[in-house]
Design a protein around this motif. Structure first.
Motif, PDB file in Angstrom:
ATOM      1  N   ARG A   1       0.826  -1.224   0.000  1.00  0.00           N
ATOM      2  CA  ARG A   1       0.000   0.000   0.000  1.00  0.00           C
ATOM      3  C   ARG A   1       0.854   1.265   0.000  1.00  0.00           C
ATOM      4  O   ARG A   1       0.568   2.217  -0.722  1.00  0.00           O
ATOM      5  CB  ARG A   1      -0.934   0.008   1.202  1.00  0.00           C
ATOM      6  CG  ARG A   1      -2.021  -1.029   1.116  1.00  0.00           C
ATOM      7  CD  ARG A   1      -2.997  -0.906   2.289  1.00  0.00           C
ATOM      8  NE  ARG A   1      -3.825  -2.081   2.431  1.00  0.00           N
ATOM      9  CZ  ARG A   1      -4.847  -2.369   1.653  1.00  0.00           C
ATOM     10  NH1 ARG A   1      -5.155  -1.594   0.655  1.00  0.00           N
ATOM     11  NH2 ARG A   1      -5.562  -3.459   1.869  1.00  0.00           N
ATOM     12  N   THR A   2       1.913   1.260   0.790  1.00  0.00           N
ATOM     13  CA  THR A   2       2.787   2.434   0.859  1.00  0.00           C
ATOM     14  C   THR A   2       3.452   2.698  -0.480  1.00  0.00           C
ATOM     15  O   THR A   2       3.475   3.835  -0.965  1.00  0.00           O
ATOM     16  CB  THR A   2       3.859   2.251   1.958  1.00  0.00           C
ATOM     17  OG1 THR A   2       3.191   2.096   3.216  1.00  0.00           O
ATOM     18  CG2 THR A   2       4.804   3.430   2.015  1.00  0.00           C
TER      19      THR A   2
ATOM     20  N   SER B   1      -1.696   1.413  -8.610  1.00  0.00           N
ATOM     21  CA  SER B   1      -2.633   0.603  -7.833  1.00  0.00           C
ATOM     22  C   SER B   1      -1.906  -0.417  -6.958  1.00  0.00           C
ATOM     23  O   SER B   1      -0.773  -0.818  -7.247  1.00  0.00           O
ATOM     24  CB  SER B   1      -3.597  -0.128  -8.771  1.00  0.00           C
ATOM     25  OG  SER B   1      -2.952  -1.206  -9.398  1.00  0.00           O
ATOM     26  N   VAL B   2      -2.590  -0.837  -5.934  1.00  0.00           N
ATOM     27  CA  VAL B   2      -2.088  -1.884  -5.047  1.00  0.00           C
ATOM     28  C   VAL B   2      -1.888  -3.178  -5.847  1.00  0.00           C
ATOM     29  O   VAL B   2      -0.919  -3.911  -5.627  1.00  0.00           O
ATOM     30  CB  VAL B   2      -3.077  -2.100  -3.870  1.00  0.00           C
ATOM     31  CG1 VAL B   2      -2.754  -3.350  -3.092  1.00  0.00           C
ATOM     32  CG2 VAL B   2      -3.095  -0.876  -2.963  1.00  0.00           C
ATOM     33  N   ILE B   3      -2.760  -3.429  -6.803  1.00  0.00           N
ATOM     34  CA  ILE B   3      -2.683  -4.637  -7.623  1.00  0.00           C
ATOM     35  C   ILE B   3      -1.378  -4.659  -8.425  1.00  0.00           C
ATOM     36  O   ILE B   3      -0.732  -5.707  -8.555  1.00  0.00           O
ATOM     37  CB  ILE B   3      -3.906  -4.744  -8.560  1.00  0.00           C
ATOM     38  CG1 ILE B   3      -5.173  -4.940  -7.717  1.00  0.00           C
ATOM     39  CG2 ILE B   3      -3.744  -5.875  -9.566  1.00  0.00           C
ATOM     40  CD1 ILE B   3      -6.462  -4.772  -8.482  1.00  0.00           C
ATOM     41  N   THR B   4      -0.964  -3.509  -8.931  1.00  0.00           N
ATOM     42  CA  THR B   4       0.285  -3.407  -9.696  1.00  0.00           C
ATOM     43  C   THR B   4       1.475  -3.794  -8.838  1.00  0.00           C
ATOM     44  O   THR B   4       2.322  -4.605  -9.234  1.00  0.00           O
ATOM     45  CB  THR B   4       0.464  -1.971 -10.238  1.00  0.00           C
ATOM     46  OG1 THR B   4      -0.607  -1.689 -11.147  1.00  0.00           O
ATOM     47  CG2 THR B   4       1.792  -1.782 -10.941  1.00  0.00           C
ATOM     48  N   VAL B   5       1.549  -3.238  -7.631  1.00  0.00           N
ATOM     49  CA  VAL B   5       2.664  -3.531  -6.727  1.00  0.00           C
ATOM     50  C   VAL B   5       2.603  -4.978  -6.274  1.00  0.00           C
ATOM     51  O   VAL B   5       3.631  -5.676  -6.250  1.00  0.00           O
ATOM     52  CB  VAL B   5       2.667  -2.568  -5.519  1.00  0.00           C
ATOM     53  CG1 VAL B   5       3.792  -2.917  -4.554  1.00  0.00           C
ATOM     54  CG2 VAL B   5       2.784  -1.125  -5.988  1.00  0.00           C
ATOM     55  N   LYS B   6       1.415  -5.453  -5.943  1.00  0.00           N
ATOM     56  CA  LYS B   6       1.263  -6.833  -5.488  1.00  0.00           C
ATOM     57  C   LYS B   6       1.753  -7.814  -6.562  1.00  0.00           C
ATOM     58  O   LYS B   6       2.461  -8.775  -6.249  1.00  0.00           O
ATOM     59  CB  LYS B   6      -0.194  -7.120  -5.129  1.00  0.00           C
ATOM     60  CG  LYS B   6      -0.439  -8.501  -4.566  1.00  0.00           C
ATOM     61  CD  LYS B   6      -1.864  -8.614  -4.057  1.00  0.00           C
ATOM     62  CE  LYS B   6      -2.214  -9.975  -3.547  1.00  0.00           C
ATOM     63  NZ  LYS B   6      -1.323 -10.543  -2.586  1.00  0.00           N
ATOM     64  N   ARG B   7       1.421  -7.561  -7.824  1.00  0.00           N
ATOM     65  CA  ARG B   7       1.851  -8.462  -8.901  1.00  0.00           C
ATOM     66  C   ARG B   7       3.373  -8.424  -9.072  1.00  0.00           C
ATOM     67  O   ARG B   7       4.008  -9.467  -9.228  1.00  0.00           O
ATOM     68  CB  ARG B   7       1.163  -8.094 -10.206  1.00  0.00           C
ATOM     69  CG  ARG B   7       1.552  -9.041 -11.324  1.00  0.00           C
ATOM     70  CD  ARG B   7       0.644  -8.952 -12.492  1.00  0.00           C
ATOM     71  NE  ARG B   7       1.065  -9.888 -13.542  1.00  0.00           N
ATOM     72  CZ  ARG B   7       0.560  -9.911 -14.740  1.00  0.00           C
ATOM     73  NH1 ARG B   7      -0.413  -9.089 -15.066  1.00  0.00           N
ATOM     74  NH2 ARG B   7       1.002 -10.770 -15.631  1.00  0.00           N
ATOM     75  N   ALA B   8       3.964  -7.228  -9.023  1.00  0.00           N
ATOM     76  CA  ALA B   8       5.421  -7.109  -9.156  1.00  0.00           C
ATOM     77  C   ALA B   8       6.114  -7.845  -8.014  1.00  0.00           C
ATOM     78  O   ALA B   8       7.045  -8.633  -8.240  1.00  0.00           O
ATOM     79  CB  ALA B   8       5.838  -5.639  -9.190  1.00  0.00           C
ATOM     80  N   TYR B   9       5.673  -7.609  -6.773  1.00  0.00           N
ATOM     81  CA  TYR B   9       6.270  -8.283  -5.620  1.00  0.00           C
ATOM     82  C   TYR B   9       6.109  -9.795  -5.739  1.00  0.00           C
ATOM     83  O   TYR B   9       7.031 -10.553  -5.471  1.00  0.00           O
ATOM     84  CB  TYR B   9       5.617  -7.798  -4.324  1.00  0.00           C
ATOM     85  CG  TYR B   9       6.162  -6.527  -3.727  1.00  0.00           C
ATOM     86  CD1 TYR B   9       6.950  -5.633  -4.450  1.00  0.00           C
ATOM     87  CD2 TYR B   9       5.873  -6.197  -2.416  1.00  0.00           C
ATOM     88  CE1 TYR B   9       7.432  -4.466  -3.878  1.00  0.00           C
ATOM     89  CE2 TYR B   9       6.354  -5.029  -1.827  1.00  0.00           C
ATOM     90  CZ  TYR B   9       7.123  -4.164  -2.564  1.00  0.00           C
ATOM     91  OH  TYR B   9       7.599  -3.016  -1.991  1.00  0.00           O
TER      92      TYR B   9
END
Length: 125
Positions: A40-41, A49-57
């Motif tokens: 989120r941060t 979006s949170v979804i973008t970061v979540k997928r990358a991670y």
């Protein structure tokens, strides 16, 4: 950690983020066991979006560049430089193989493909 995402890039945002984090791990900017910002941060900081970061991670974790500790966060996996280099070379080999397959499907011989690569190399100097 510095990240710049471009809506004008041909690559999707998650891939841009993934590639930039991976590069910072490979070049030593992000060292082993460094805690990354929460999903989120980071999403808020880079305005995505949170979804973008979540997928990358998630993809970086699958590729063993990151690990997650429940309730603690996401961290850079401590990996020897030699192993990181092997991962990079393997990824490059996969892409080269894909390009050779594309070239063959377009009717190019290996020699023609190598000539194109050599020409591009000369143009980059």
């Amino acid at each position: 950690m510095w990240i710049h995402l471009s809506n004008e890039s041909k690559d999707p945002l998650y891939k841009q983020l993934k590639d930039q984090i991976k590069q910072q791990i490979i070049d030593g900017t992000l060292e082993g066991d460094t805690e990354l910002p929460s999903i989120r941060t980071l999403a808020k900081n880079i305005q995505t979006s949170v979804i973008t970061v979540k997928r990358a991670y998630s993809e970086l974790e699958q590729e063993e560049f990151l690990y997650t500790r429940a309730g603690r966060g996401t961290f850079v996996k401590a990996t020897e430089k030699r192993i990181l280099q092997q991962k990079v070379e393997k990824q490059f080999e996969t892409e080269v193989d894909r390009l050779f397959q594309l070239g063959a499907s377009l009717g190019l011989s290996i020699e023609e493909m190598m000539t194109i690569i050599q020409r591009l190399k000369e143009e980059r100097k």
